[in-house]
Design a protein around this motif. Structure first.
Motif, PDB file in Angstrom:
ATOM      1  N   MET A 138      16.111 -44.379 -25.310  1.00 32.43           N
ATOM      2  CA  MET A 138      15.222 -43.609 -26.181  1.00 32.43           C
ATOM      3  C   MET A 138      14.102 -44.508 -26.708  1.00 32.43           C
ATOM      4  SD  MET A 138      15.998 -40.433 -26.523  1.00 32.43           S
ATOM      5  CE  MET A 138      15.208 -40.028 -28.069  1.00 32.43           C
ATOM      6  N   PRO A 139      12.889 -43.949 -26.842  1.00 33.09           N
ATOM      7  CA  PRO A 139      11.805 -44.735 -27.451  1.00 33.09           C
ATOM      8  C   PRO A 139      12.173 -45.171 -28.866  1.00 33.09           C
ATOM      9  CG  PRO A 139      10.944 -42.735 -26.418  1.00 33.09           C
ATOM     10  CD  PRO A 139      12.449 -42.624 -26.395  1.00 33.09           C
ATOM     11  N   ASP A 140      11.583 -46.286 -29.309  1.00 32.78           N
ATOM     12  CA  ASP A 140      11.889 -46.786 -30.648  1.00 32.78           C
ATOM     13  C   ASP A 140      11.026 -46.125 -31.711  1.00 32.78           C
ATOM     14  OD1 ASP A 140       9.501 -47.929 -29.984  1.00 32.78           O
ATOM     15  OD2 ASP A 140      10.181 -50.000 -30.128  1.00 32.78           O
ATOM     16  N   TYR A 141      10.225 -45.138 -31.334  1.00 34.79           N
ATOM     17  CA  TYR A 141       9.454 -44.338 -32.278  1.00 34.79           C
ATOM     18  C   TYR A 141       9.323 -42.950 -31.666  1.00 34.79           C
ATOM     19  CZ  TYR A 141       5.800 -42.837 -35.465  1.00 34.79           C
ATOM     20  OH  TYR A 141       5.091 -42.160 -36.404  1.00 34.79           O
ATOM     21  N   PRO A 142       9.413 -41.878 -32.441  1.00 34.81           N
ATOM     22  CA  PRO A 142       9.369 -40.531 -31.848  1.00 34.81           C
ATOM     23  C   PRO A 142       8.057 -40.262 -31.117  1.00 34.81           C
ATOM     24  CG  PRO A 142      10.150 -40.453 -34.119  1.00 34.81           C
ATOM     25  CD  PRO A 142       9.656 -41.843 -33.893  1.00 34.81           C
TER      26      PRO A 142
ATOM     27  N   HIS B  55      10.572 -34.410 -21.174  1.00 41.04           N
ATOM     28  CA  HIS B  55       9.454 -35.094 -20.527  1.00 41.04           C
ATOM     29  C   HIS B  55       9.713 -36.603 -20.461  1.00 41.04           C
ATOM     30  CE1 HIS B  55       6.618 -31.581 -21.820  1.00 41.04           C
ATOM     31  NE2 HIS B  55       7.158 -31.361 -20.626  1.00 41.04           N
ATOM     32  N   ILE B  56      10.254 -37.154 -21.548  1.00 44.72           N
ATOM     33  CA  ILE B  56      10.553 -38.587 -21.565  1.00 44.72           C
ATOM     34  C   ILE B  56      11.554 -38.937 -20.479  1.00 44.72           C
ATOM     35  CG2 ILE B  56      11.615 -40.436 -22.924  1.00 44.72           C
ATOM     36  CD1 ILE B  56      10.492 -39.083 -25.431  1.00 44.72           C
ATOM     37  N   VAL B  57      12.625 -38.145 -20.379  1.00 44.71           N
ATOM     38  CA  VAL B  57      13.655 -38.404 -19.367  1.00 44.71           C
ATOM     39  C   VAL B  57      13.058 -38.299 -17.971  1.00 44.71           C
ATOM     40  CG1 VAL B  57      15.811 -37.543 -18.385  1.00 44.71           C
ATOM     41  CG2 VAL B  57      15.538 -37.663 -20.870  1.00 44.71           C
ATOM     42  N   TRP B  58      12.225 -37.291 -17.764  1.00 46.35           N
ATOM     43  CA  TRP B  58      11.614 -37.079 -16.442  1.00 46.35           C
ATOM     44  C   TRP B  58      10.670 -38.222 -16.065  1.00 46.35           C
ATOM     45  CZ3 TRP B  58       6.354 -35.583 -15.347  1.00 46.35           C
ATOM     46  CH2 TRP B  58       6.133 -35.244 -14.013  1.00 46.35           C
TER      47      TRP B  58
ATOM     48  N   GLN C 142      13.275 -49.143 -11.727  1.00 45.02           N
ATOM     49  CA  GLN C 142      14.511 -49.241 -12.496  1.00 45.02           C
ATOM     50  C   GLN C 142      14.486 -50.364 -13.520  1.00 45.02           C
ATOM     51  OE1 GLN C 142      17.990 -49.436 -10.015  1.00 45.02           O
ATOM     52  NE2 GLN C 142      19.402 -49.066 -11.710  1.00 45.02           N
ATOM     53  N   LYS C 143      13.804 -51.444 -13.229  1.00 45.40           N
ATOM     54  CA  LYS C 143      13.785 -52.593 -14.142  1.00 45.40           C
ATOM     55  C   LYS C 143      13.065 -52.290 -15.457  1.00 45.40           C
ATOM     56  CE  LYS C 143       9.820 -54.368 -11.563  1.00 45.40           C
ATOM     57  NZ  LYS C 143       9.318 -55.477 -10.698  1.00 45.40           N
ATOM     58  N   TYR C 144      12.322 -51.173 -15.517  1.00 48.83           N
ATOM     59  CA  TYR C 144      11.602 -50.812 -16.740  1.00 48.83           C
ATOM     60  C   TYR C 144      12.194 -49.602 -17.458  1.00 48.83           C
ATOM     61  CZ  TYR C 144       8.048 -53.772 -14.564  1.00 48.83           C
ATOM     62  OH  TYR C 144       7.392 -54.814 -13.962  1.00 48.83           O
ATOM     63  N   GLN C 145      13.260 -49.040 -16.932  1.00 49.58           N
ATOM     64  CA  GLN C 145      13.771 -47.788 -17.472  1.00 49.58           C
ATOM     65  C   GLN C 145      14.585 -47.951 -18.754  1.00 49.58           C
ATOM     66  OE1 GLN C 145      15.942 -45.678 -14.448  1.00 49.58           O
ATOM     67  NE2 GLN C 145      14.171 -45.399 -13.127  1.00 49.58           N
TER      68      GLN C 145
ATOM     69  N   GLY D  23       2.482 -56.063 -21.041  1.00 50.14           N
ATOM     70  CA  GLY D  23       3.327 -55.701 -19.911  1.00 50.14           C
ATOM     71  C   GLY D  23       3.050 -54.288 -19.426  1.00 50.14           C
ATOM     72  N   PRO D  24       3.835 -53.804 -18.473  1.00 50.03           N
ATOM     73  CA  PRO D  24       3.658 -52.444 -17.950  1.00 50.03           C
ATOM     74  C   PRO D  24       3.739 -51.417 -19.076  1.00 50.03           C
ATOM     75  CG  PRO D  24       5.155 -53.689 -16.561  1.00 50.03           C
ATOM     76  CD  PRO D  24       4.920 -54.521 -17.786  1.00 50.03           C
ATOM     77  N   SER D  25       3.028 -50.301 -18.900  1.00 54.54           N
ATOM     78  CA  SER D  25       2.969 -49.323 -19.976  1.00 54.54           C
ATOM     79  C   SER D  25       2.770 -47.914 -19.440  1.00 54.54           C
ATOM     80  CB  SER D  25       1.831 -49.671 -20.950  1.00 54.54           C
ATOM     81  OG  SER D  25       0.583 -49.671 -20.277  1.00 54.54           O
ATOM     82  N   ILE D  26       3.010 -46.959 -20.325  1.00 52.50           N
ATOM     83  CA  ILE D  26       2.813 -45.551 -20.019  1.00 52.50           C
ATOM     84  C   ILE D  26       1.766 -44.988 -20.967  1.00 52.50           C
ATOM     85  CG2 ILE D  26       3.888 -43.258 -19.966  1.00 52.50           C
ATOM     86  CD1 ILE D  26       6.557 -44.739 -19.452  1.00 52.50           C
ATOM     87  N   LEU D  27       0.755 -44.347 -20.388  1.00 52.39           N
ATOM     88  CA  LEU D  27      -0.276 -43.654 -21.142  1.00 52.39           C
ATOM     89  C   LEU D  27       0.059 -42.161 -21.160  1.00 52.39           C
ATOM     90  CD1 LEU D  27      -3.207 -43.346 -22.370  1.00 52.39           C
ATOM     91  CD2 LEU D  27      -3.980 -43.106 -19.990  1.00 52.39           C
ATOM     92  N   ILE D  28       0.043 -41.546 -22.352  1.00 48.92           N
ATOM     93  CA  ILE D  28       0.307 -40.118 -22.479  1.00 48.92           C
ATOM     94  C   ILE D  28      -0.810 -39.496 -23.308  1.00 48.92           C
ATOM     95  CG2 ILE D  28       1.956 -38.332 -23.143  1.00 48.92           C
ATOM     96  CD1 ILE D  28       4.129 -40.482 -23.187  1.00 48.92           C
ATOM     97  N   ILE D  29      -1.426 -38.440 -22.763  1.00 47.70           N
ATOM     98  CA  ILE D  29      -2.535 -37.762 -23.426  1.00 47.70           C
ATOM     99  C   ILE D  29      -2.226 -36.275 -23.540  1.00 47.70           C
ATOM    100  CG2 ILE D  29      -4.964 -37.070 -23.221  1.00 47.70           C
ATOM    101  CD1 ILE D  29      -5.459 -39.703 -21.714  1.00 47.70           C
ATOM    102  N   GLU D  30      -2.523 -35.699 -24.683  1.00 45.37           N
ATOM    103  CA  GLU D  30      -2.556 -34.247 -24.823  1.00 45.37           C
ATOM    104  C   GLU D  30      -3.984 -33.861 -25.168  1.00 45.37           C
ATOM    105  OE1 GLU D  30      -0.478 -30.497 -27.181  1.00 45.37           O
ATOM    106  OE2 GLU D  30      -0.311 -32.525 -28.009  1.00 45.37           O
ATOM    107  N   ASP D  31      -4.580 -32.948 -24.370  1.00 45.03           N
ATOM    108  CA  ASP D  31      -5.933 -32.517 -24.683  1.00 45.03           C
ATOM    109  C   ASP D  31      -5.902 -31.306 -25.604  1.00 45.03           C
ATOM    110  OD1 ASP D  31      -5.526 -30.217 -23.133  1.00 45.03           O
ATOM    111  OD2 ASP D  31      -6.627 -30.983 -21.397  1.00 45.03           O
ATOM    112  N   THR D  32      -7.060 -30.876 -26.045  1.00 42.16           N
ATOM    113  CA  THR D  32      -7.125 -29.782 -27.018  1.00 42.16           C
ATOM    114  C   THR D  32      -6.781 -28.434 -26.402  1.00 42.16           C
ATOM    115  OG1 THR D  32      -9.526 -29.702 -26.618  1.00 42.16           O
ATOM    116  CG2 THR D  32      -8.758 -30.930 -28.555  1.00 42.16           C
ATOM    117  N   ASN D  33      -6.590 -28.368 -25.083  1.00 43.84           N
ATOM    118  CA  ASN D  33      -6.117 -27.156 -24.419  1.00 43.84           C
ATOM    119  C   ASN D  33      -4.600 -27.147 -24.247  1.00 43.84           C
ATOM    120  OD1 ASN D  33      -8.624 -25.677 -23.815  1.00 43.84           O
ATOM    121  ND2 ASN D  33      -9.107 -27.457 -22.536  1.00 43.84           N
TER     122      ASN D  33
END
Length: 219
Positions: free
Chosen positions: A1-5, A12-15, A22-25, A52-62
């Protein structure tokens, strides 16, 4: 689980996590949120460079949610970086994953305060035609091209070719990279527990930089 909500659903996080190498999961590390840290490209860049490696997540206004996995640390500069472990994804209104094609290596790019190159963050495609483009100034605007040769099966991620950002987060994945100081301290500690390695270095004429500045052991 992420260390912040995260603002995305647990499903979506699990997916997304299941598609990471695997080394980053095993760990998500909170780096940046536009809601918490403000809509500032400089602040965002300062919090993600060399993390290090990262995940970008965006929600647009739609209400469209999308992003990408950057397989290497973000590094400010004029060149594209990254590896073919990178991918883009759409999480809402439907979930889709777009792996690398190996057609080109335009996986990730970030730059700021330059006059001759675009200022912003890009994942995939070309300048002005990126899979994901986040503008540096003004922050809060972005675009997603109709096509992107960097990722297989790609379709535009946002509802419209240009979008306004409602939420933007970046998460480091895997263990936090060591700083140069931490690397030196780790190397010293390894030698302390391995006198044979220390002796070999000394025979080779190499000494540890920190050896001469250590406090003498107590009598």
């Amino acid at each position: 689980m992420p260390d912040y909500p995260a603002f995305i659903d647990l499903s979506h996080i699990v997916w997304i996590n299941s598609h990471l190498p695997q080394k980053y999961q095993h760990k998500w590390r909170f780096l940046f949120s536009s809601h918490i840290h403000g809509e500032s490209f400089s602040t965002m860049a300062g919090r993600i460079i060399d993390q290090g490696p990262s995940i970008l997540i965006i929600e647009d206004t739609n209400g469209y949610i999308f992003g990408g996995f950057a397989a290497v640390a973000w590094s400010m500069g004029p060149n594209f970086t990254g590896t073919d472990e990178s991918f883009l994804f759409a999480a809402a209104p439907r979930m889709r994953m777009y792996p690398a094609t190996n057609y080109n290596d335009h996986y990730q790019y970030i730059n700021h305060h330059t006059k001759t190159l675009p200022n912003g963050l890009l994942m995939g495609g070309q300048f002005n035609f990126g899979g994901i483009w986040v503008n540096a100034d003004p922050f809060g605007e972005g675009s997603s091209a109709e096509s992107c040769s960097t990722y297989r099966g790609y379709r535009r991620l946002s509802k419209e070719p240009t979008f306004r950002i409602r939420s933007l987060e970046l998460w480091g994945v895997g263990d936090k990279p060591l700083t140069e100081k931490e690397k030196e301290e780790r190397d010293v500690s390894v030698l302390d527990t391995n006198p044979e390695a220390k002796a070999i270095l000394e025979l080779a004429g190499r000494t540890r930089h920190s050896e001469g500045i250590r406090e003498p052991p107590p009598l």
